[in-house]
Design a protein around this motif. Structure first.
Motif, mmCIF file in Angstrom:
data_model
loop_
_atom_site.group_PDB
_atom_site.id
_atom_site.type_symbol
_atom_site.label_atom_id
_atom_site.label_comp_id
_atom_site.label_asym_id
_atom_site.label_seq_id
_atom_site.Cartn_x
_atom_site.Cartn_y
_atom_site.Cartn_z
ATOM 1 N N PRO A 1 46.408 62.510 111.360
ATOM 2 C CA PRO A 1 45.599 61.303 111.555
ATOM 3 C C PRO A 1 44.636 61.388 112.735
ATOM 4 C CG PRO A 1 47.878 60.724 111.119
ATOM 5 C CD PRO A 1 47.851 62.210 111.327
ATOM 6 N N SER A 2 44.975 62.166 113.767
ATOM 7 C CA SER A 2 44.102 62.252 114.938
ATOM 8 C C SER A 2 42.739 62.851 114.593
ATOM 9 C CB SER A 2 44.777 63.068 116.046
ATOM 10 O OG SER A 2 44.899 64.425 115.680
ATOM 11 N N LYS A 3 42.660 63.611 113.518
ATOM 12 C CA LYS A 3 41.384 64.193 113.087
ATOM 13 C C LYS A 3 40.413 63.118 112.597
ATOM 14 C CE LYS A 3 42.770 68.508 113.607
ATOM 15 N NZ LYS A 3 42.196 69.397 114.639
ATOM 16 N N ALA A 4 40.946 61.949 112.248
ATOM 17 C CA ALA A 4 40.123 60.859 111.725
ATOM 18 C C ALA A 4 39.714 59.868 112.809
ATOM 19 C CB ALA A 4 40.868 60.135 110.611
ATOM 20 N N GLU A 5 39.952 60.216 114.075
ATOM 21 C CA GLU A 5 39.552 59.318 115.172
ATOM 22 C C GLU A 5 38.942 60.089 116.338
ATOM 23 O OE1 GLU A 5 43.069 57.166 116.319
ATOM 24 O OE2 GLU A 5 44.203 58.975 116.794
ATOM 25 N N THR A 6 38.367 61.262 116.041
ATOM 26 C CA THR A 6 37.704 62.060 117.065
ATOM 27 C C THR A 6 36.315 61.493 117.357
ATOM 28 O OG1 THR A 6 36.708 63.533 115.450
ATOM 29 C CG2 THR A 6 38.906 64.138 116.279
ATOM 30 N N LEU A 7 35.644 62.091 118.326
ATOM 31 C CA LEU A 7 34.288 61.679 118.681
ATOM 32 C C LEU A 7 33.369 61.700 117.464
ATOM 33 C CD1 LEU A 7 32.005 61.085 120.727
ATOM 34 C CD2 LEU A 7 31.918 63.550 121.199
ATOM 35 N N ASP A 8 33.371 62.813 116.749
ATOM 36 C CA ASP A 8 32.467 62.945 115.611
ATOM 37 C C ASP A 8 32.909 62.122 114.405
ATOM 38 O OD1 ASP A 8 30.798 64.682 116.993
ATOM 39 O OD2 ASP A 8 31.895 66.476 116.328
ATOM 40 N N ALA A 9 34.204 61.881 114.279
ATOM 41 C CA ALA A 9 34.716 61.166 113.105
ATOM 42 C C ALA A 9 34.614 59.647 113.240
ATOM 43 C CB ALA A 9 36.172 61.554 112.851
ATOM 44 N N THR A 10 34.422 59.153 114.450
ATOM 45 C CA THR A 10 34.430 57.703 114.668
ATOM 46 C C THR A 10 33.280 57.035 113.921
ATOM 47 O OG1 THR A 10 35.481 57.915 116.826
ATOM 48 C CG2 THR A 10 34.274 55.878 116.399
ATOM 49 N N ASP A 11 33.634 56.057 113.095
ATOM 50 C CA ASP A 11 32.677 55.324 112.275
ATOM 51 C C ASP A 11 32.409 53.955 112.911
ATOM 52 O OD1 ASP A 11 32.488 53.115 109.901
ATOM 53 O OD2 ASP A 11 31.427 54.955 109.359
ATOM 54 N N PRO A 12 31.137 53.586 113.134
ATOM 55 C CA PRO A 12 30.833 52.315 113.807
ATOM 56 C C PRO A 12 31.400 51.082 113.111
ATOM 57 C CG PRO A 12 28.892 53.712 113.768
ATOM 58 C CD PRO A 12 29.928 54.386 112.907
ATOM 59 N N GLU A 13 31.370 51.056 111.783
ATOM 60 C CA GLU A 13 31.892 49.888 111.072
ATOM 61 C C GLU A 13 33.401 49.785 111.229
ATOM 62 O OE1 GLU A 13 30.638 49.621 107.043
ATOM 63 O OE2 GLU A 13 28.493 49.699 107.534
ATOM 64 N N VAL A 14 34.080 50.916 111.154
ATOM 65 C CA VAL A 14 35.532 50.931 111.360
ATOM 66 C C VAL A 14 35.851 50.530 112.794
ATOM 67 C CG1 VAL A 14 37.597 52.375 111.400
ATOM 68 C CG2 VAL A 14 35.927 52.649 109.566
ATOM 69 N N PHE A 15 35.056 51.012 113.737
ATOM 70 C CA PHE A 15 35.224 50.665 115.154
ATOM 71 C C PHE A 15 35.152 49.147 115.324
ATOM 72 C CE2 PHE A 15 34.187 52.797 119.476
ATOM 73 C CZ PHE A 15 34.848 51.802 120.184
ATOM 74 N N GLN A 16 34.125 48.539 114.751
ATOM 75 C CA GLN A 16 33.945 47.094 114.880
ATOM 76 C C GLN A 16 35.100 46.326 114.240
ATOM 77 O OE1 GLN A 16 30.555 45.271 112.796
ATOM 78 N NE2 GLN A 16 30.135 44.125 114.662
ATOM 79 N N GLN A 17 35.537 46.774 113.069
ATOM 80 C CA GLN A 17 36.661 46.112 112.401
ATOM 81 C C GLN A 17 37.930 46.212 113.238
ATOM 82 O OE1 GLN A 17 38.353 48.182 109.092
ATOM 83 N NE2 GLN A 17 39.102 46.319 108.103
ATOM 84 N N THR A 18 38.133 47.357 113.868
ATOM 85 C CA THR A 18 39.329 47.572 114.681
ATOM 86 C C THR A 18 39.331 46.643 115.892
ATOM 87 O OG1 THR A 18 39.320 49.883 113.982
ATOM 88 C CG2 THR A 18 40.725 49.325 115.843
ATOM 89 N N LEU A 19 38.182 46.495 116.530
ATOM 90 C CA LEU A 19 38.071 45.561 117.649
ATOM 91 C C LEU A 19 38.315 44.124 117.188
ATOM 92 C CD1 LEU A 19 34.916 46.995 119.464
ATOM 93 C CD2 LEU A 19 37.250 47.042 120.336
#
Length: 240
Positions: A97-115
């Protein structure tokens, strides 16, 4: 008769808390989640359980919860609802799972939803329940499932969405501890626990039942002078 509210009660750690407290016929439980399956209530429940479908980041949804609860007291609120913030496209192809939250993998929409879910949702649901917690008579507790990733002091990089959301959650809960001294607030990092937050069992993860057995003494021992604490499931302080 203790009244306990549990968010995220439909799955994972929240549901395991529900199963634990449901064994005691003295308990009255308000189980909160965004959706429910038919078999979510423990079959051998001795407690009185009411389920509530709530989107914690929607004021309209929280107003409906307030209408259901009215001003009934809540003695303990366990906030377990959260999302991990993994890039779903990367997660399809990676076992780690850590591969899906790296610098390059981070998705802005997912980031916003998580916040929205982890930080704003925490603020909104706790604020909505304050009248009920205050109605408990000065002994109410709020226990939030946090994460060591929310520690800025221990930040080793990565996990941008989840870590930022949990750091924000820490600030929110610490502020509540300062602004609402009549309620005791605590953040517990349950550690790696087998749940639905990831599509695979992470290395080192323990079963939810074992994690909760470790956290229960901390919850039971939470006192007003501890309000604002940030600890591991063993009760050890985590640096902010």
């Amino acid at each position: 008769m203790p009244v306990i509210a549990i968010s995220g009660a439909g799955s994972g750690i929240g549901h395991t808390f529900l199963e634990h407290y449901a064994k005691d016929s003295n308990n009255t439980i308000h189980a909160i989640d965004v959706s429910w399956s038919d078999d979510v209530k423990p079959q051998d429940a001795a407690a009185s359980i009411t389920t509530h479908t709530v989107n914690s980041s929607s004021q309209e949804s929280l107003d409906a919860l307030n209408s259901d609860l009215k001003n009934a007291p809540v003695d303990l609120f366990i906030h377990s609802a959260a999302v991990r913030g993994l890039n779903p496209e990367v997660q399809k192809h990676e076992a780690d799972p850590s591969k899906a939250e790296t610098l390059d993998a981070t998705d802005p929409e997912v980031f916003q939803q998580t916040l929205t879910v982890n930080t704003l949702g925490t603020f909104m649901i706790i604020r909505a329940l304050l009248p009920n917690l205050r109605a408990s008579g000065g002994a109410a507790k709020v226990v939030v499932m946090g994460s060591g990733m929310g520690s800025i002091a221990n930040n080793k990089g990565g996990a941008y969405a989840y870590g930022a959301s949990k750091a924000g959650l820490n600030y929110v809960v610490k502020s509540f501890a300062a602004d609402v001294p009549e309620v005791a607030f605590g953040i517990i990092h349950p550690g790696k626990v087998e749940s639905r937050m990831t599509h695979v069992r992470e290395e080192g993860a323990i079963d939810a039942e074992d994690a909760i057995a470790m956290m229960l003494p901390i919850i039971e021992g939470l006192k007003p002078e501890d309000s604002g604490m940030f600890v591991t499931r063993e009760g050890k302080p985590i640096p902010w």
